[in-house]
Design an enzyme around this catalytic site. Structure first.
Site, PDB file in Angstrom:
ATOM      1  N   GLN B  93       9.038   2.660  11.808  1.00 39.37           N
ATOM      2  CA  GLN B  93       8.085   3.498  11.058  1.00 39.37           C
ATOM      3  C   GLN B  93       7.037   2.646  10.364  1.00 39.37           C
ATOM      4  OE1 GLN B  93       9.898   6.896   9.034  1.00 39.37           O
ATOM      5  NE2 GLN B  93      11.931   6.123   9.564  1.00 39.37           N
ATOM      6  N   PRO B  94       6.159   2.020  11.134  1.00 40.96           N
ATOM      7  CA  PRO B  94       5.223   1.048  10.561  1.00 40.96           C
ATOM      8  C   PRO B  94       4.083   1.646   9.722  1.00 40.96           C
ATOM      9  CG  PRO B  94       4.791   1.341  12.908  1.00 40.96           C
ATOM     10  CD  PRO B  94       6.017   2.138  12.603  1.00 40.96           C
ATOM     11  N   LYS B  95       3.960   3.000   9.663  1.00 32.76           N
ATOM     12  CA  LYS B  95       2.880   3.584   8.873  1.00 32.76           C
ATOM     13  C   LYS B  95       3.388   4.293   7.622  1.00 32.76           C
ATOM     14  CE  LYS B  95      -0.639   3.709  12.298  1.00 32.76           C
ATOM     15  NZ  LYS B  95      -1.891   4.311  12.734  1.00 32.76           N
ATOM     16  N   ASN B  96       4.556   3.913   7.181  1.00 31.52           N
ATOM     17  CA  ASN B  96       5.162   4.500   5.986  1.00 31.52           C
ATOM     18  C   ASN B  96       4.926   3.562   4.802  1.00 31.52           C
ATOM     19  OD1 ASN B  96       7.377   4.310   4.035  1.00 31.52           O
ATOM     20  ND2 ASN B  96       8.440   5.878   5.219  1.00 31.52           N
TER      21      ASN B  96
END
Lengths: 357, 318
Positions: B93-96
């Site tokens: 989840q790299p955009k959290n």
């Protein structure tokens, strides 16, 4: 056989989209739990822009929003944690009036305080049940030495988004004691990039979202022209106007996305040059992201709509003067009507103060 | 783990819930017990394990992450293991926002940034413009003074994609914090680098923004020979960005030497942009043309041809 893009605006679909957003969402939306109040804001303000607030029960909505206020406990030991919650996720029993209940982890979130107040306002509430002193104490506790803000007193990331939230809160409560304006302005200046856009913080890539947050905050503080020289303003105008490709993107060499029609469009409007953009291409792009079946807007064509893009798509169209839509205040991000209600409220607050002295 | 001593705490949205999310039984159970632990501020192994379950269900719940950090410290958990854990979560989840903030806290507690540059490089290999990744990278580099190989990293990314605006931004970040741009050798090196990239890929706003950015405060018309190079490029590698650079160069010249000739050149480029090369911004380029005219027109030194310079000399003499 050529397929023509349909560019008619489906007002009723969008009303229904927002109505459904306010009801029950499936489990796949679970990541929105702690930010549910922002979804409420998108739906309510969206309905306001559509001039369709009559479809919801305003009083019920107002009660639910007030239940999210973190109020001071009897001994006021939690003043620095006051504000609004995003939802009931902490598990306190429902209560829409004080005093606050002591809980080791209950505190407000800056974006929820902002959207909570804005939602109450556009619902016609007079904010009389808002504990302003508590909100402002909670807000002040979130500001860092460098002028930026945390979202929560327990700590979080800090960037331009929360400066904007803080500015909106102070503006709505008509009380800037909740922040050190000078430090916030210094943070904004340090976030200006070599390419004349504004990033989330010093050294970071300039971005349509943070540029809006910075310029809108300065406008709300009443410090836009005194902070930025005419040359600097011209440079920001140029950076923003170059974001238009068809619709707008948020950074050079990135794809366009419906929500930037508001973030960048509103910034251009605040800088008096939105009139020089290409309205037709912008409108056509936004409408190409409209979901004709379900209503709402998505970031891109043939993608799933969500409340954020639905709301900012509408605001983007409102800036363009779309006939069936209410005008949006480009700095405060509520309808002009809600803004006027705020002005009346604030006049009454000032009258009360002077009649008591 | 034994849970029977705990009374689960449900969410309470009152009589008219708004934006209610319909959770499965499993989801509800995990969070009802989480809320119970939270209320008692329980510091235990079972609480720590439950935070991982809650995170798996909703990694955006910042209260769960905060509570996990409280437990990491209270239970003196192995932070190296926590680094492995957070690495895996960010990859998923790299955009959290919460996961990056958590990683930053663990790195700070360990005072160990040694894995960061490689980790972030891996995330950027999947999305070279991930804003969270670049933000974390700048924090690590500045906090722990890891400047040494960053320009090399930037150049590698620009070789992969010369239009990566994040990489150009990083270039400016590194140079401005190390050598700076005051040294004429550095400045010229950067100008040459830009011209080289422009020849390879002329339609690239990022390189022109960078070129303008490093020169504009010294004056665009101050770098010797640049205007000539740009005018050459105009013939074979033209773009709206080149032309905008030209307008800005002319305007810069007008500030110190306001002549009708230069003003006309600026106006010509504005007209070219409005009518042919950047028609989406037609109204803006026309507006800019009008602004230039009203700012410089009235006091512009007259056109230098035989008739008008004789007239000017006559005036001066009398």
């Amino acid at each position: 056989e050529e397929e023509f893009e349909q560019i008619d605006f489906l007002k009723d679909r969008h009303v229904r989209f927002f109505q459904r957003s306010l009801q029950v969402l499936p489990e796949r939306y679970s990541s929105l739990e702690t930010t549910r109040l922002t979804i409420v804001f998108f739906a309510l303000s969206g309905l306001d822009v559509l001039d369709a607030l009559h479809v919801i029960d305003k009083d019920n909505m107002i009660e639910w929003i007030y239940s999210l206020q973190v109020l001071p406990t009897e001994d006021e030991s939690n003043m620095q944690r006051c504000g609004f919650r995003g939802s009931s996720h902490i598990g306190l029993p429902y209560s829409s009036k004080g005093p606050g209940m002591a809980h080791p982890y209950d505190s407000g979130h800056i974006a929820m305080t902002y959207t909570g107040l804005a939602s109450l306002l556009l619902l016609g509430d007079d904010l009389s049940r808002v504990n302003k002193r508590a909100c402002l104490t909670g807000l002040k506790a979130l500001q860092l030495e460098d002028g930026s803000f945390y979202a929560v007193p327990e700590g979080s990331e800090n960037d331009m988004r929360f400066i904007y939230c803080a500015a909106c809160i102070c503006y709505m409560l008509d009380d800037w004691s909740g922040m050190d304006i000078h430090k916030a302005i210094e943070y904004i200046r340090r976030s200006m990039s070599y390419d004349n856009g504004i990033g989330q913080g010093a050294g970071l890539e300039s971005h349509g979202g943070s540029t809006f947050c910075a310029v809108a905050s300065l406008r709300l503080m009443g410090r836009l022209e005194e902070t930025l020289s005419e040359r600097e303003l011209d440079r920001i105008r140029r950076w923003c106007i170059m974001r238009q490709q068809t619709g707008f993107h948020g950074r050079p060499n990135k794809p366009v996305d419906t929500c930037y029609s508001f973030w960048v469009g509103a910034t251009l409007e605040l800088l008096d040059v939105f009139q020089y953009t290409n309205y037709e291409k912008n409108r056509n792009y936004i409408l190409s992201t409209q979901d004709r079946l379900v209503g709402g807007f998505a970031k891109w064509p043939d993608s799933h709509p969500d409340p954020l893009h639905a709301y900012f798509g509408l605001c983007g169209l409102s800036l363009l003067g779309e006939p069936e839509l209410m005008k949006v205040h480009p700095a405060l991000n509520v309808t002009q009507r809600a803004f006027q209600h705020l002005q009346q409220l604030q006049q009454a607050w000032r009258d009360n103060v002077s009649s008591c002295t | 783990f034994e849970w029977s001593d705990l009374e689960p705490v449900p969410q309470d949205d009152g009589p008219n819930p708004v934006v209610k999310i319909a959770y499965s039984e499993k989801f509800t159970d995990v969070f009802d017990y989480f809320r119970a632990l939270l209320k008692n501020d329980e510091k235990s192994e079972r609480a720590f394990t439950l935070t991982a379950e809650a995170i798996e269900l909703n990694a955006a719940n910042y209260t769960v992450w905060h509570y996990r950090r409280v437990l990491l410290q209270a239970l003196e958990k192995d932070l190296r293991q926590e680094m492995r854990y957070i690495t895996a979560i960010i990859e998923e989840q790299p955009k959290n926002y919460q996961v990056w903030h958590h990683r930053r806290m663990v790195v700070e507690w360990l005072s160990d940034p040694s894995e960061e540059l490689e980790f972030i490089a891996d995330i950027l290999s999947q999305d070279a413009k991930n804003y969270h990744a670049w933000q974390h990278r700048q924090w690590v580099i500045q906090e722990y003074k890891l400047w040494d190989s960053e320009l090399e990293f930037v150049e590698r990314l620009l070789e992969e994609d010369v239009r990566n605006n994040s990489a150009w931004n990083q270039r400016h970040f590194v140079i401005s914090h190390t050598t700076g741009y005051s040294d004429p050798a550095i400045l010229d090196r950067e100008v040459q680098y830009c011209l080289c990239q422009i020849r390879k890929a002329p339609h690239n706003e990022s390189v022109w923004n960078y070129l303008k950015g490093i020169l504009q405060d010294r004056g665009l018309s101050s770098h010797p020979g640049l205007l000539e190079r740009v005018l050459e490029l105009k013939e074979t590698q033209c773009s709206p960005y080149l032309l905008a650079f030209l307008v800005d160069s002319y305007e810069d010249a007008l500030e110190t030497n306001n002549t009708r000739a230069t003003l006309n050149q600026a106006q010509e480029v504005c007209a070219l942009l409005a009518q042919v090369k950047d028609t989406i911004r037609r109204e803006y380029w026309l507006f800019l043309g009008r602004s230039l005219e009203s700012k410089y027109g009235p006091t512009a030194a007259p056109q230098s041809d035989a008739a008008s310079s004789d007239a000017a000399d006559q005036q001066e003499l009398s």
